[in-house]
Design an enzyme around this catalytic site. Structure first.
Site, PDB file in Angstrom:
ATOM      1  N   LEU A   1     -66.700  62.683 -77.668  1.00 42.27           N
ATOM      2  CA  LEU A   1     -65.528  62.381 -78.506  1.00 42.27           C
ATOM      3  C   LEU A   1     -65.089  60.918 -78.422  1.00 42.27           C
ATOM      4  O   LEU A   1     -64.222  60.495 -79.181  1.00 42.27           O
ATOM      5  CB  LEU A   1     -64.357  63.304 -78.142  1.00 42.27           C
ATOM      6  CG  LEU A   1     -64.489  64.766 -78.561  1.00 42.27           C
ATOM      7  CD1 LEU A   1     -63.168  65.500 -78.357  1.00 42.27           C
ATOM      8  CD2 LEU A   1     -64.924  64.910 -80.011  1.00 42.27           C
TER       9      LEU A   1
ATOM     10  N   TRP B   1     -50.687  75.442 -68.574  1.00 43.65           N
ATOM     11  CA  TRP B   1     -51.147  75.937 -67.270  1.00 43.65           C
ATOM     12  C   TRP B   1     -52.366  76.865 -67.413  1.00 43.65           C
ATOM     13  O   TRP B   1     -52.375  77.990 -66.932  1.00 43.65           O
ATOM     14  CB  TRP B   1     -50.011  76.676 -66.548  1.00 43.65           C
ATOM     15  CG  TRP B   1     -48.798  75.861 -66.224  1.00 43.65           C
ATOM     16  CD1 TRP B   1     -48.385  74.701 -66.780  1.00 43.65           C
ATOM     17  CD2 TRP B   1     -47.813  76.179 -65.207  1.00 43.65           C
ATOM     18  NE1 TRP B   1     -47.216  74.267 -66.186  1.00 43.65           N
ATOM     19  CE2 TRP B   1     -46.842  75.152 -65.227  1.00 43.65           C
ATOM     20  CE3 TRP B   1     -47.667  77.235 -64.301  1.00 43.65           C
ATOM     21  CZ2 TRP B   1     -45.742  75.161 -64.373  1.00 43.65           C
ATOM     22  CZ3 TRP B   1     -46.558  77.246 -63.453  1.00 43.65           C
ATOM     23  CH2 TRP B   1     -45.611  76.215 -63.489  1.00 43.65           C
TER      24      TRP B   1
ATOM     25  N   TYR C   1     -55.919  72.116 -79.847  1.00 45.68           N
ATOM     26  CA  TYR C   1     -55.016  72.564 -78.774  1.00 45.68           C
ATOM     27  C   TYR C   1     -54.193  71.403 -78.243  1.00 45.68           C
ATOM     28  O   TYR C   1     -54.712  70.290 -78.079  1.00 45.68           O
ATOM     29  CB  TYR C   1     -55.826  73.197 -77.633  1.00 45.68           C
ATOM     30  CG  TYR C   1     -56.665  74.340 -78.135  1.00 45.68           C
ATOM     31  CD1 TYR C   1     -56.076  75.571 -78.396  1.00 45.68           C
ATOM     32  CD2 TYR C   1     -58.017  74.166 -78.429  1.00 45.68           C
ATOM     33  CE1 TYR C   1     -56.829  76.614 -78.918  1.00 45.68           C
ATOM     34  CE2 TYR C   1     -58.776  75.198 -78.959  1.00 45.68           C
ATOM     35  CZ  TYR C   1     -58.180  76.421 -79.192  1.00 45.68           C
ATOM     36  OH  TYR C   1     -58.912  77.448 -79.735  1.00 45.68           O
TER      37      TYR C   1
ATOM     38  N   LYS D   1     -52.034  63.375 -75.784  1.00 47.49           N
ATOM     39  CA  LYS D   1     -52.112  64.622 -76.557  1.00 47.49           C
ATOM     40  C   LYS D   1     -51.130  64.586 -77.732  1.00 47.49           C
ATOM     41  O   LYS D   1     -51.433  65.082 -78.824  1.00 47.49           O
ATOM     42  CB  LYS D   1     -51.826  65.839 -75.668  1.00 47.49           C
ATOM     43  CG  LYS D   1     -52.868  66.109 -74.584  1.00 47.49           C
ATOM     44  CD  LYS D   1     -54.238  66.511 -75.121  1.00 47.49           C
ATOM     45  CE  LYS D   1     -54.235  67.858 -75.797  1.00 47.49           C
ATOM     46  NZ  LYS D   1     -55.626  68.233 -76.237  1.00 47.49           N
TER      47      LYS D   1
ATOM     48  N   THR E   1     -50.392  70.653 -75.602  1.00 50.70           N
ATOM     49  CA  THR E   1     -49.917  70.975 -74.267  1.00 50.70           C
ATOM     50  C   THR E   1     -48.395  70.994 -74.135  1.00 50.70           C
ATOM     51  O   THR E   1     -47.701  70.285 -74.890  1.00 50.70           O
ATOM     52  CB  THR E   1     -50.495  69.935 -73.279  1.00 50.70           C
ATOM     53  OG1 THR E   1     -49.869  70.070 -72.014  1.00 50.70           O
ATOM     54  CG2 THR E   1     -50.260  68.499 -73.760  1.00 50.70           C
TER      55      THR E   1
ATOM     56  N   TYR F   1     -51.434  61.553 -70.012  1.00 53.69           N
ATOM     57  CA  TYR F   1     -52.095  62.708 -70.649  1.00 53.69           C
ATOM     58  C   TYR F   1     -51.206  63.279 -71.764  1.00 53.69           C
ATOM     59  O   TYR F   1     -51.674  63.488 -72.897  1.00 53.69           O
ATOM     60  CB  TYR F   1     -52.393  63.776 -69.585  1.00 53.69           C
ATOM     61  CG  TYR F   1     -52.805  65.114 -70.145  1.00 53.69           C
ATOM     62  CD1 TYR F   1     -54.076  65.309 -70.679  1.00 53.69           C
ATOM     63  CD2 TYR F   1     -51.921  66.197 -70.149  1.00 53.69           C
ATOM     64  CE1 TYR F   1     -54.455  66.546 -71.207  1.00 53.69           C
ATOM     65  CE2 TYR F   1     -52.289  67.431 -70.659  1.00 53.69           C
ATOM     66  CZ  TYR F   1     -53.547  67.602 -71.184  1.00 53.69           C
ATOM     67  OH  TYR F   1     -53.914  68.824 -71.708  1.00 53.69           O
TER      68      TYR F   1
HETATM   69  N1  LIG Z   1     -56.056  72.956 -68.688  1.00 55.76           N
HETATM   70  C1  LIG Z   1     -54.761  73.121 -68.939  1.00 55.76           C
HETATM   71  O1  LIG Z   1     -53.968  73.486 -68.063  1.00 55.76           O
HETATM   72  C2  LIG Z   1     -54.223  72.883 -70.321  1.00 55.76           C
HETATM   73  C3  LIG Z   1     -52.847  73.059 -70.548  1.00 55.76           C
HETATM   74  C4  LIG Z   1     -52.367  72.855 -71.839  1.00 55.76           C
HETATM   75  C5  LIG Z   1     -53.214  72.504 -72.877  1.00 55.76           C
HETATM   76  N2  LIG Z   1     -54.531  72.308 -72.611  1.00 55.76           N
HETATM   77  C6  LIG Z   1     -55.384  71.913 -73.732  1.00 55.76           C
HETATM   78  O2  LIG Z   1     -56.251  73.005 -74.026  1.00 55.76           O
HETATM   79  C7  LIG Z   1     -57.521  72.532 -74.490  1.00 55.76           C
HETATM   80  C8  LIG Z   1     -58.639  73.150 -73.676  1.00 55.76           C
HETATM   81  O3  LIG Z   1     -58.457  72.798 -72.313  1.00 55.76           O
HETATM   82  P1  LIG Z   1     -59.387  73.363 -71.130  1.00 55.76           P
HETATM   83  O4  LIG Z   1     -58.478  73.727 -70.008  1.00 55.76           O
HETATM   84  O5  LIG Z   1     -60.348  74.360 -71.688  1.00 55.76           O
HETATM   85  O6  LIG Z   1     -60.142  72.020 -70.736  1.00 55.76           O
HETATM   86  P2  LIG Z   1     -61.357  71.824 -69.692  1.00 55.76           P
HETATM   87  O7  LIG Z   1     -61.735  73.102 -69.041  1.00 55.76           O
HETATM   88  O8  LIG Z   1     -60.999  70.651 -68.851  1.00 55.76           O
HETATM   89  O9  LIG Z   1     -62.540  71.420 -70.664  1.00 55.76           O
HETATM   90  C9  LIG Z   1     -62.511  70.218 -71.367  1.00 55.76           C
HETATM   91  C10 LIG Z   1     -63.700  70.181 -72.266  1.00 55.76           C
HETATM   92  O10 LIG Z   1     -63.671  68.917 -72.947  1.00 55.76           O
HETATM   93  C11 LIG Z   1     -64.945  68.310 -72.780  1.00 55.76           C
HETATM   94  N3  LIG Z   1     -64.810  66.858 -72.834  1.00 55.76           N
HETATM   95  C12 LIG Z   1     -64.079  66.038 -72.057  1.00 55.76           C
HETATM   96  N4  LIG Z   1     -64.243  64.757 -72.446  1.00 55.76           N
HETATM   97  C13 LIG Z   1     -65.108  64.785 -73.489  1.00 55.76           C
HETATM   98  C14 LIG Z   1     -65.694  63.799 -74.319  1.00 55.76           C
HETATM   99  N5  LIG Z   1     -65.425  62.501 -74.164  1.00 55.76           N
HETATM  100  N6  LIG Z   1     -66.524  64.204 -75.304  1.00 55.76           N
HETATM  101  C15 LIG Z   1     -66.811  65.499 -75.469  1.00 55.76           C
HETATM  102  N7  LIG Z   1     -66.316  66.481 -74.724  1.00 55.76           N
HETATM  103  C16 LIG Z   1     -65.472  66.122 -73.740  1.00 55.76           C
HETATM  104  C17 LIG Z   1     -65.441  68.792 -71.433  1.00 55.76           C
HETATM  105  O11 LIG Z   1     -66.820  68.578 -71.323  1.00 55.76           O
HETATM  106  P3  LIG Z   1     -67.554  68.550 -69.869  1.00 55.76           P
HETATM  107  O12 LIG Z   1     -67.770  70.010 -69.537  1.00 55.76           O
HETATM  108  O13 LIG Z   1     -68.806  67.799 -70.141  1.00 55.76           O
HETATM  109  O14 LIG Z   1     -66.625  67.847 -68.939  1.00 55.76           O
HETATM  110  C18 LIG Z   1     -65.057  70.258 -71.529  1.00 55.76           C
HETATM  111  O15 LIG Z   1     -65.959  70.968 -72.346  1.00 55.76           O
HETATM  112  C19 LIG Z   1     -57.440  71.001 -74.402  1.00 55.76           C
HETATM  113  O16 LIG Z   1     -57.045  70.497 -75.656  1.00 55.76           O
HETATM  114  C20 LIG Z   1     -56.323  70.758 -73.408  1.00 55.76           C
HETATM  115  O17 LIG Z   1     -55.686  69.506 -73.608  1.00 55.76           O
HETATM  116  C21 LIG Z   1     -55.065  72.505 -71.369  1.00 55.76           C
END
Ligand SMILES: NC(=O)c1ccc[n+]([C@@H]2O[C@H](COP(=O)([O-])OP(=O)(O)OC[C@H]3O[C@@H](n4cnc5c(N)ncnc54)[C@H](OP(=O)(O)O)[C@@H]3O)[C@@H](O)[C@H]2O)c1
Length: 284
Positions: free
Chosen positions: A36, A149, A98, A128, A100, A124
Site C-alpha cells: 500500500l 480492540w 476499516y 486513520k 478505529t 496512528y
Molecule cells: N487491531 C486493532 O486493534 C484495530 C482496532 C481498530 C481498528 N482496526 C483496523 O482494522 C483493520 C484490520 O486490522 P487488523 O487488526 O486485522 O490488522 P493486522 O492484523 O495488523 O493486519 C494488518 C494487515 O495489513 C497488512 N499491511 C500492513 N502494511 C502494509 C502495506 N504497506 N502494504 C500492504 N499490506 C500491509 C499486513 O500485512 P503483513 O501480514 O505483511 O504485515 C496485514 O495483512 C485495519 O484497518 C485497522 O486499522 C484495528
C-alpha cells in the site's frame, strides 16, 4: 459478485477469507502482491481485478511504532485509502474500509456515535482519520466500519499475549484506566459479509463493535479466568505502562446505527471472548 480483498494475511483479512465466499468470489492480496506504500501498484492491481467490491483490510496497525514512523503510517493509512477510493469510483465499485476508535480523544463518558467530533491523540489515530477523510471526499461508494480492540486466534493481539503469559505462570500488570470494546476479528468479518450480502445502504460510517464495554484490566481477568490460569493480575495506570503512543481513556463506540440501519444484532463482548478462547486454544 467479484470481491478484491486487500490485506488477506491480517487478523480481519484471515477471517474475511472465511466469511466472504458466502457472498462472492474473492481475489485476495498480501503485502508482496500489493504494497500500500506503492500507489502505482494500487492502481494497477485494482484495474486488473475489476471487482464489484473492494475490501481494504490492510493497514499500518503498530500504534506505538507509528510515533517513530509517522510518514509510513500516513502513507499506508492516510494516502493509500484515498488512491483505492479514486480507483473504486472509476470502476463504480463499493469500497469497504476499516477505521478505529482511536480517531476519538476519549474525553466523553458515554459511547461515541458516528457523527461525534473526532480528535485523535496519536499518529496512528490521525493517519486513520486522514484515510477516512480521503475516502469520504473521493466521491466513491463506501462503507467505513470503525471498530476497536481487535483480537482473534491469529496474529499479534492482546488475547494471545495475555493467554501465553498467563499459561506460562507469569503474573500480569494491566492498564485499568482505558475503557473500550474488545472485538473479535471474526465479528468484524461476519458483519462485513452480512452487509455486502444484503446489498448495501448508502455510503457512510458505521461503528461495528459488540455490546458492552470493559477495561484492558478486566479484559485480561476474563481471559485468565476463561483459561483457568492461576496468576495474579494487578491493575495499573496508563502512565505506569509508559507506551510511546497516548491512548484515549474512553473509546466505547455506540453500535446502535448498525443495529437500526443494517439489522445487525451484536452479542456481548464476553460471549465473543468465550467463543474465541475455544478457537484459540491451539495457538496459545
Ligand atoms: N487491531 C486493532 O486493534 C484495530 C482496532 C481498530 C481498528 N482496526 C483496523 O482494522 C483493520 C484490520 O486490522 P487488523 O487488526 O486485522 O490488522 P493486522 O492484523 O495488523 O493486519 C494488518 C494487515 O495489513 C497488512 N499491511 C500492513 N502494511 C502494509 C502495506 N504497506 N502494504 C500492504 N499490506 C500491509 C499486513 O500485512 P503483513 O501480514 O505483511 O504485515 C496485514 O495483512 C485495519 O484497518 C485497522 O486499522 C484495528
Amino acid at each position: 459478485m467479484r470481491i478484491l480483498l486487500v490485506g488477506k494475511t491480517g487478523q480481519v483479512g484471515r477471517e474475511l477469507i472465511r466469511a466472504l465466499p458466502a457472498v462472492g468470489d474473492i481475489v485476495g492480496t498480501d503485502r508482496a502482491q500489493l504494497d500500500l506504500a506503492d500507489f502505482q501498484a494500487i492502481r494497477r492491481v485494482i484495474r486488473e481485478a475489476r471487482a464489484d467490491v473492494i475490501v481494504n483490510a490492510a493497514a499500518y496497525t503498530a500504534v506505538d511504532r507509528a510515533e517513530r514512523e509517522p510518514e509510513l503510517a500516513m502513507t499506508v493509512n492516510g494516502g493509500a485509502p484515498g488512491v483505492i477510493a479514486e480507483e473504486a469510483k472509476r470502476l463504480g465499485a463499493l469500497l469497504v474500509h476499516y477505521s478505529t476508535d482511536y480517531v476519538f480523544d476519549g474525553n466523553k463518558t458515554t459511547p461515541y456515535a458516528e457523527e461525534d467530533p473526532t480528535g485523535p491523540l496519536n499518529v496512528y489515530g490521525s493517519s486513520k482519520l486522514s484515510g477516512e477523510a480521503a475516502i469520504r471526499s473521493s466521491g466513491c461508494r463506501y462503507l467505513i466500519l470503525r471498530t476497536s480492540w481487535i483480537y482473534g486466534p491469529h496474529g499479534s493481539n492482546f488475547l494471545l499475549t495475555i493467554a501465553r503469559r498467563a499459561l506460562a505462570g507469569e503474573d500480569l500488570r494491566v492498564v485499568a484506566d482505558q475503557t473500550g470494546v474488545p472485538t473479535t476479528s471474526a465479528f468484524v468479518a461476519d458483519v462485513t459479509a452480512q452487509i455486502i450480502g444484503k446489498g448495501t445502504p448508502g455510503s457512510g460510517v458505521y461503528h461495528a463493535v459488540p455490546e458492552g464495554q470493559t477495561t484492558w484490566f478486566d479484559f485480561a481477568c476474563a481471559i485468565v479466568d476463561g483459561l483457568g490460569a492461576k496468576v495474579r493480575v494487578t491493575p495499573i495506570k496508563s502512565e505506569e505502562f509508559r507506551a510511546p503512543a497516548k491512548r484515549p481513556r474512553y473509546s466505547v463506540l455506540d453500535n446502535s446505527k448498525i443495529r437500526k440501519d443494517l439489522n445487525i444484532i451484536p452479542q456481548q463482548w464476553d460471549a465473543h471472548l468465550r467463543q474465541c478462547l475455544l478457537e484459540s486454544r491451539r495457538n496459545i
